[in-house]
Scaffold this motif. Structure first.
Motif, PDB file in Angstrom:
ATOM      1  N   ARG A   1       1.508   3.583  -2.417  1.00 16.31           N
ATOM      2  CA  ARG A   1       0.769   4.846  -3.058  1.00 16.31           C
ATOM      3  C   ARG A   1      -0.068   5.601  -2.143  1.00 16.31           C
ATOM      4  NH1 ARG A   1      -1.200   2.049  -8.437  1.00 16.31           N
ATOM      5  NH2 ARG A   1      -1.375   0.360  -6.810  1.00 16.31           N
ATOM      6  N   GLU A   2      -0.965   4.802  -1.553  1.00 19.55           N
ATOM      7  CA  GLU A   2      -2.180   5.427  -0.697  1.00 19.55           C
ATOM      8  C   GLU A   2      -1.559   5.999   0.577  1.00 19.55           C
ATOM      9  OE1 GLU A   2      -4.483   1.927   0.937  1.00 19.55           O
ATOM     10  OE2 GLU A   2      -4.044   1.734  -1.108  1.00 19.55           O
ATOM     11  N   LEU A   3      -0.365   5.104   1.213  1.00 18.33           N
ATOM     12  CA  LEU A   3       0.111   5.781   2.489  1.00 18.33           C
ATOM     13  C   LEU A   3       1.027   6.919   2.074  1.00 18.33           C
ATOM     14  CD1 LEU A   3       1.232   2.489   3.910  1.00 18.33           C
ATOM     15  CD2 LEU A   3      -0.506   4.025   4.767  1.00 18.33           C
TER      16      LEU A   3
ATOM     17  N   ASP B   1      -0.162  -4.285  -8.507  1.00 15.79           N
ATOM     18  CA  ASP B   1      -1.377  -4.348  -7.796  1.00 15.79           C
ATOM     19  C   ASP B   1      -1.475  -5.819  -7.051  1.00 15.79           C
ATOM     20  OD1 ASP B   1      -2.641  -2.101  -8.711  1.00 15.79           O
ATOM     21  OD2 ASP B   1      -3.576  -3.048 -10.404  1.00 15.79           O
TER      22      ASP B   1
ATOM     23  N   LYS C   1       0.646   9.029  -0.243  1.00 22.69           N
ATOM     24  CA  LYS C   1      -0.359  10.361  -0.755  1.00 22.69           C
ATOM     25  C   LYS C   1      -0.941  10.783   0.851  1.00 22.69           C
ATOM     26  CE  LYS C   1      -4.341  11.523  -3.552  1.00 22.69           C
ATOM     27  NZ  LYS C   1      -5.654  10.906  -4.179  1.00 22.69           N
ATOM     28  N   GLU C   2      -1.370  10.193   1.494  1.00 21.79           N
ATOM     29  CA  GLU C   2      -1.734  10.503   2.947  1.00 21.79           C
ATOM     30  C   GLU C   2      -0.638  11.432   3.539  1.00 21.79           C
ATOM     31  OE1 GLU C   2      -2.637   7.288   5.478  1.00 21.79           O
ATOM     32  OE2 GLU C   2      -4.242   6.494   3.947  1.00 21.79           O
TER      33      GLU C   2
ATOM     34  N   ARG D   1       0.927  -1.276   0.002  1.00 13.27           N
ATOM     35  CA  ARG D   1       0.009  -0.079   0.120  1.00 13.27           C
ATOM     36  C   ARG D   1       0.924   1.269  -0.042  1.00 13.27           C
ATOM     37  NH1 ARG D   1      -2.437   0.616   4.763  1.00 13.27           N
ATOM     38  NH2 ARG D   1      -4.025   2.037   4.092  1.00 13.27           N
TER      39      ARG D   1
END
Length: 73
Positions: free
Chosen positions: A12-14, A43, A16-17, A10
């Motif tokens: 990318r999402e972390l 993915d 971005k956060e 994860r």
């Protein structure tokens, strides 16, 4: 008989956060940028360098369990 799990990292999402770029994560963790980029863009995968995942998790301030999402066992 050994079974391999499919999982997603994860990053990318972390990232971005936390407003971090993949290059920053690579620089701070000491993990090669291409490795970080590969983990962030895939993915699902079945193998990864555990030491690299630990280093990336430390930079993001999360546990390896929070960084890796198990998709299939």
């Amino acid at each position: 008989m050994s079974r391999t799990s499919l999982f997603r990292v994860r990053i990318r999402e972390l990232a971005k956060e936390q407003n971090l770029k993949l290059k920053e994560i690579a620089d701070r963790s000491g993990v090669n940028y291409n490795t970080v980029k590969s983990y962030a863009r895939t993915d699902e995968m079945s193998m990864a360098d555990v030491v690299a995942l630990i280093k990336i998790a430390r930079v993001l301030g999360v546990s390896v369990e929070e960084l890796v999402e198990i998709l299939e066992e």
